[in-house]
Design an enzyme around this catalytic site. Structure first.
Site, PDB file in Angstrom:
ATOM      1  N   GLU A 252      33.784   2.673  23.202  1.00 31.78           N
ATOM      2  CA  GLU A 252      32.932   1.716  22.494  1.00 31.78           C
ATOM      3  C   GLU A 252      31.643   1.654  23.284  1.00 31.78           C
ATOM      4  OE1 GLU A 252      30.662  -0.689  21.191  1.00 31.78           O
ATOM      5  OE2 GLU A 252      31.723  -2.108  22.485  1.00 31.78           O
ATOM      6  N   CYS A 286      26.084  -5.178  23.012  1.00 27.93           N
ATOM      7  CA  CYS A 286      26.013  -3.893  22.304  1.00 27.93           C
ATOM      8  C   CYS A 286      25.648  -4.082  20.841  1.00 27.93           C
ATOM      9  CB  CYS A 286      27.337  -3.142  22.428  1.00 27.93           C
ATOM     10  SG  CYS A 286      28.765  -4.017  21.745  1.00 27.93           S
TER      11      CYS A 286
END
Length: 485
Positions: A252, A286
């Site tokens: 990720e 993110c």
């Protein structure tokens, strides 16, 4: 003695109990003040080897426990996050530089991750298959074995627990390597919670360290699955190392997420959403809104409204008062943010707000009139910067959104029908209609495409079982089969 009393873990790591790490102990630094809050132990590659051997041994007994026993540990862990939330939140505020509501979100989601994971031990573990032979045929899920979890500094608790909890629930042991900058709230807190929840010793190890430790927790022969959250550059290295060793890596990674403001959207609400998406936790997420695409009919008004938001958001030490933004995590990250802002202005961008800092406190920044060639448009900034670009029609905005290597999150504000058509055309792991780009829930699959990750998903029973188990084919006959040899 408090739950996170320093005397228990000061200068130590955890391998089958709190112990001295082979690396030199490091100070836990508060980015807002530079003060030392305590010391954590640093692991080395040799510590990783020892922890991996202990984890492999402990995993068999842990996986053999009755589902209700593993579930009970996870439920108790969820309760402990709630019971000690205030103390843990204080560490998150001071060590990660997050504001109070962000810290509260982390402990809330940590509890939910454990409650969701508590249902995994009793989840159906496979399926009955048809067969052309006179036998029973099954596909069953079994624990992967030892799982390494490598977590970043920005949401240190959430981004550790979302892999640790389901991996443990499914019968794995875990090697946890938190970012050294947030080794307490991303590591010590998890270790203490599971220690008190009754997790057998050796099933979870805490190994703070640098790149050498990261490499070691991937390469250790006992490790079968790696769950990594962090930058795309570091993720590529992890993925390459895992591939050489024929191990699964769930990556990720970064994002340069787009917020689309459609014609006719509520301007005030859109600017509020955009400000939250870009400035929450100093943009160090993110999922942060890294590109604002605004229809030309609203463009100037939106830039003005977003600028107004930026100019009035208070910035300061989150432990000393009510602020909207705290400090950037460290000097290196701040210099990178400021360099991108300066380069973008030199390349023709308009600085509408911010662009300045005092120490590690960077002002919320709005950059307007950007083109796809501008660095603020193309790069993941990971700071409190809102780059704004105009578009004229749907085809153009779809091209602009997809003209980027990342594909993590997209928000679309305005007419739902138009938004649905756009959602079908953008390359993104997540799409949020009439919401900004930052969102996460324990029961929802999370992941990106392109440079945002390998397409793996974490979150929810289906995704977590796929991530942390191996699928085995099993057949059974009532007696030994006849063969022609």
């Amino acid at each position: 003695m408090t739950f996170l009393d320093n005397s228990r873990w000061d200068g130590k790591i955890f391998i089958d109990g709190w112990t001295e790490g082979s690396g030199a102990a490091q100070d836990v630094l508060e980015p807002a003040t530079g003060k030392a809050l305590g010391r954590y132990g640093l692991a080395t590659a040799e510590d990783v080897k020892r922890a991996a051997a202990v984890a492999a041994e402990a995993q068999h007994a842990w996986a053999a426990k009755r589902p209700e026993e593993r579930a009970a540990v996870l439920r108790r862990a969820g309760q402990l996050w709630e019971e000690h939330a205030e103390e843990i939140q204080d560490w998150i505020v001071r060590e990660s530089g997050g504001i109070g509501p962000k810290a509260a979100l982390e402990t809330h989601i940590a509890a939910n991750e454990c409650y969701e994971a508590a249902a995994l031990p009793s989840h159906p573990a496979g399926e009955v298959l048809t067969s052309n032979e006179d036998r029973w045929s099954f596909a069953r899920r079994r624990p992967a074995g030892v799982v390494s979890v490598i977590a970043p500094f920005n949401f240190p608790l959430i981004l550790s627990i979302r892999s640790v909890a389901p991996a443990l629930a499914l019968g794995n042991s875990v090697l946890l390597k938190p970012d050294p900058r947030t080794a307490v709230c991303g590591g010590v807190t998890l270790m203490r919670v599971f220690e008190e929840a009754g997790l057998p010793s050796g099933v979870l190890s805490l190994l703070p360290g640098g790149a050498d430790v990261g490499t070691a927790v991937v390469e250790a022969q006992e490790v079968h699955v790696v769950s990594f959250t962090g930058s795309t550059a570091a993720g590529r290295a992890v993925g390459e190392t895992a591939a050489r060793h024929l191990k699964r890596a769930h990556l990720e990674l970064g994002g340069n997420n787009a917020l689309i403001v459609l014609p006719g959207a509520d301007l005030a609400k859109a600017a509020s959403a955009g400000a939250f998406g870009s400035f929450m936790h100093q943009g160090q997420i993110c999922m942060t809104t890294g590109r604002h695409f605004v229809h030309e009919s609203l463009y100037e008004e939106y830039v003005a409204a977003l600028t107004e938001k930026a100019e009035h958001l208070p910035v300061g030490d989150p432990a000393s008062g009510q602020v909207a933004l705290g400090p950037i995590i460290d000097e290196r990250q701040l210099k990178r943010i400021h360099a991108i802002v300066e380069d973008s202005v030199l390349a023709g961008g308009r600085l509408a707000a911010g662009g300045t800092h005092e120490g590690l406190f960077y002002r919320p920044t709005v950059l307007a009139d950007l083109t796809p060639e501008n660095r603020a448009f193309s790069d993941e900034i990971f700071g409190p910067v809102a780059p704004v670009t105009k578009f004229s029609d749907i085809d153009e905005v779809v091209r602009l959104v997809n003209a980027n290597e990342y594909g993590l999150s997209v928000g679309i504000l305005g007419d739902v029908g138009t938004a649905m058509k756009i959602a079908d055309r953008v390359n993104s792991g997540k799409v949020h209609i009439n919401e900004q780009t930052v969102s996460d829930e324990a029961n929802a699959p999370f992941g990106g495409v392109g440079a945002s990750g390998t397409g793996s998903r974490l979150g929810g029973a289906t995704a977590n079982i796929e991530a942390f188990t191996e699928l085995q084919w099993l057949t059974m006959r009532p007696e030994i089969a006849d063969y022609p040899f």
